[in-house]
Design a protein around this motif. Structure first.
Motif, PDB file in Angstrom:
ATOM      1  N   LYS A  79      84.767 -27.225  40.835  1.00 40.96           N
ATOM      2  CA  LYS A  79      85.741 -26.263  41.384  1.00 40.96           C
ATOM      3  C   LYS A  79      86.316 -26.767  42.699  1.00 40.96           C
ATOM      4  O   LYS A  79      87.528 -26.705  42.920  1.00 40.96           O
ATOM      5  CB  LYS A  79      85.051 -24.908  41.581  1.00 40.96           C
ATOM      6  N   LEU A  80      85.474 -27.302  43.567  1.00 40.58           N
ATOM      7  CA  LEU A  80      85.938 -27.824  44.848  1.00 40.58           C
ATOM      8  C   LEU A  80      86.964 -28.948  44.623  1.00 40.58           C
ATOM      9  O   LEU A  80      88.016 -28.969  45.257  1.00 40.58           O
ATOM     10  CB  LEU A  80      84.751 -28.336  45.659  1.00 40.58           C
ATOM     11  N   LEU A  81      86.664 -29.858  43.717  1.00 34.94           N
ATOM     12  CA  LEU A  81      87.581 -30.969  43.441  1.00 34.94           C
ATOM     13  C   LEU A  81      88.866 -30.490  42.767  1.00 34.94           C
ATOM     14  O   LEU A  81      89.958 -30.960  43.094  1.00 34.94           O
ATOM     15  CB  LEU A  81      86.880 -32.041  42.606  1.00 34.94           C
ATOM     16  N   CYS A  82      88.750 -29.555  41.849  1.00 34.32           N
ATOM     17  CA  CYS A  82      89.961 -28.992  41.235  1.00 34.32           C
ATOM     18  C   CYS A  82      90.826 -28.299  42.278  1.00 34.32           C
ATOM     19  O   CYS A  82      92.052 -28.435  42.263  1.00 34.32           O
ATOM     20  CB  CYS A  82      89.595 -28.027  40.112  1.00 34.32           C
ATOM     21  N   ASP A  83      90.202 -27.568  43.184  1.00 32.92           N
ATOM     22  CA  ASP A  83      90.961 -26.917  44.259  1.00 32.92           C
ATOM     23  C   ASP A  83      91.699 -27.962  45.096  1.00 32.92           C
ATOM     24  O   ASP A  83      92.869 -27.764  45.452  1.00 32.92           O
ATOM     25  CB  ASP A  83      90.045 -26.090  45.163  1.00 32.92           C
ATOM     26  N   TYR A  84      91.043 -29.056  45.392  1.00 25.78           N
ATOM     27  CA  TYR A  84      91.674 -30.120  46.173  1.00 25.78           C
ATOM     28  C   TYR A  84      92.941 -30.620  45.452  1.00 25.78           C
ATOM     29  O   TYR A  84      93.967 -30.841  46.087  1.00 25.78           O
ATOM     30  CB  TYR A  84      90.706 -31.287  46.394  1.00 25.78           C
ATOM     31  N   TYR A  85      92.850 -30.798  44.147  1.00 26.30           N
ATOM     32  CA  TYR A  85      93.987 -31.306  43.363  1.00 26.30           C
ATOM     33  C   TYR A  85      94.919 -30.190  42.874  1.00 26.30           C
ATOM     34  O   TYR A  85      95.829 -30.446  42.087  1.00 26.30           O
ATOM     35  CB  TYR A  85      93.479 -32.113  42.168  1.00 26.30           C
ATOM     36  N   LYS A  86      94.669 -28.967  43.335  1.00 25.33           N
ATOM     37  CA  LYS A  86      95.495 -27.803  42.971  1.00 25.33           C
ATOM     38  C   LYS A  86      95.512 -27.547  41.456  1.00 25.33           C
ATOM     39  O   LYS A  86      96.538 -27.192  40.872  1.00 25.33           O
ATOM     40  CB  LYS A  86      96.916 -27.941  43.529  1.00 25.33           C
ATOM     41  N   ILE A  87      94.366 -27.722  40.843  1.00 28.02           N
ATOM     42  CA  ILE A  87      94.185 -27.442  39.417  1.00 28.02           C
ATOM     43  C   ILE A  87      93.535 -26.066  39.312  1.00 28.02           C
ATOM     44  O   ILE A  87      92.447 -25.855  39.864  1.00 28.02           O
ATOM     45  CB  ILE A  87      93.271 -28.496  38.752  1.00 28.02           C
ATOM     46  N   PRO A  88      94.167 -25.120  38.626  1.00 32.09           N
ATOM     47  CA  PRO A  88      93.546 -23.803  38.472  1.00 32.09           C
ATOM     48  C   PRO A  88      92.172 -23.948  37.802  1.00 32.09           C
ATOM     49  O   PRO A  88      92.050 -24.570  36.743  1.00 32.09           O
ATOM     50  CB  PRO A  88      94.520 -23.045  37.577  1.00 32.09           C
ATOM     51  N   CYS A  89      91.168 -23.384  38.443  1.00 33.21           N
ATOM     52  CA  CYS A  89      89.794 -23.553  37.976  1.00 33.21           C
ATOM     53  C   CYS A  89      88.975 -22.328  38.354  1.00 33.21           C
ATOM     54  O   CYS A  89      89.161 -21.766  39.435  1.00 33.21           O
ATOM     55  CB  CYS A  89      89.193 -24.814  38.606  1.00 33.21           C
ATOM     56  N   MET A  90      88.078 -21.939  37.461  1.00 32.98           N
ATOM     57  CA  MET A  90      87.172 -20.825  37.718  1.00 32.98           C
ATOM     58  C   MET A  90      85.755 -21.253  37.370  1.00 32.98           C
ATOM     59  O   MET A  90      85.557 -22.125  36.524  1.00 32.98           O
ATOM     60  CB  MET A  90      87.544 -19.628  36.842  1.00 32.98           C
TER      61      MET A  90
END
Length: 172
Positions: A79-90
């Motif tokens: 989730k942290l890495l997806c947030d960094y790349y602006k990928i919607p993630c839950m």
């Protein structure tokens, strides 16, 4: 904090090397999963421990600094890495069958690619040494992963409905 930030930056550099320039969202998610599996060891011995000295197994610090975690640590790091790349993630809480065929609590991620939601279970990808559990649809996971609830309560601020997961796994 310095160790953690340095480790996250190092991970991002490696993930960027895996993807090359201008990767698709799916390529980036696969690269994040690859990095997690190559750099994290699942800690079977202390994962159920309530001992404070093993609490790092349940968060991203365990992944980035200690290089070991259990399912919620993997999910929080993804989730942290997806947030960094602006990928919607839950982060998804639920149950899944373990290697002994017993249903147990488990945590994995939901990610959005091209307006559809998919499952990524980096823990299972790592512990099973394959990428079978990346960008899965419900057809693939319906016999192994079960949501704990259909709605999530975000920090006590109210419930919202979980997104509908694609029936088919993502291909490309």
């Amino acid at each position: 904090i310095k160790k953690f930030n340095k480790a996250v930056k190092k991970a991002i550099k490696k993930i960027n090397k895996y993807t090359g320039k201008n990767p698709s969202r799916a390529t980036r998610i696969r690269a994040i999963n690859k990095w997690l599996c190559k750099n994290t060891k699942y800690n079977m011995k202390h994962g159920d421990s309530t001992d404070e000295k093993y609490q790092y197994l349940h968060n991203a610090y365990g992944v980035f600094v200690k290089k070991q975690a259990v399912c919620d640590g993997y999910a929080k790091a993804l989730k942290l890495l997806c947030d960094y790349y602006k990928i919607p993630c839950m982060i998804n809480l639920g149950h899944a069958y373990n290697n002994s065929g017993q249903l147990q609590k488990h945590v994995w991620n939901l990610v959005r690619v091209k307006k559809k939601w998919y499952v990524v279970d980096a823990t299972w990808n790592d512990t099973n040494h394959r990428n079978k559990w990346t960008l899965c649809g419900t057809k693939q996971i319906k016999k192994t992963h079960f949501n704990e609830r259909e709605r999530l309560d975000v920090l006590g601020s109210g419930y919202f409905k979980l997104p509908k997961i694609s029936k088919k796994s993502y291909k490309k």
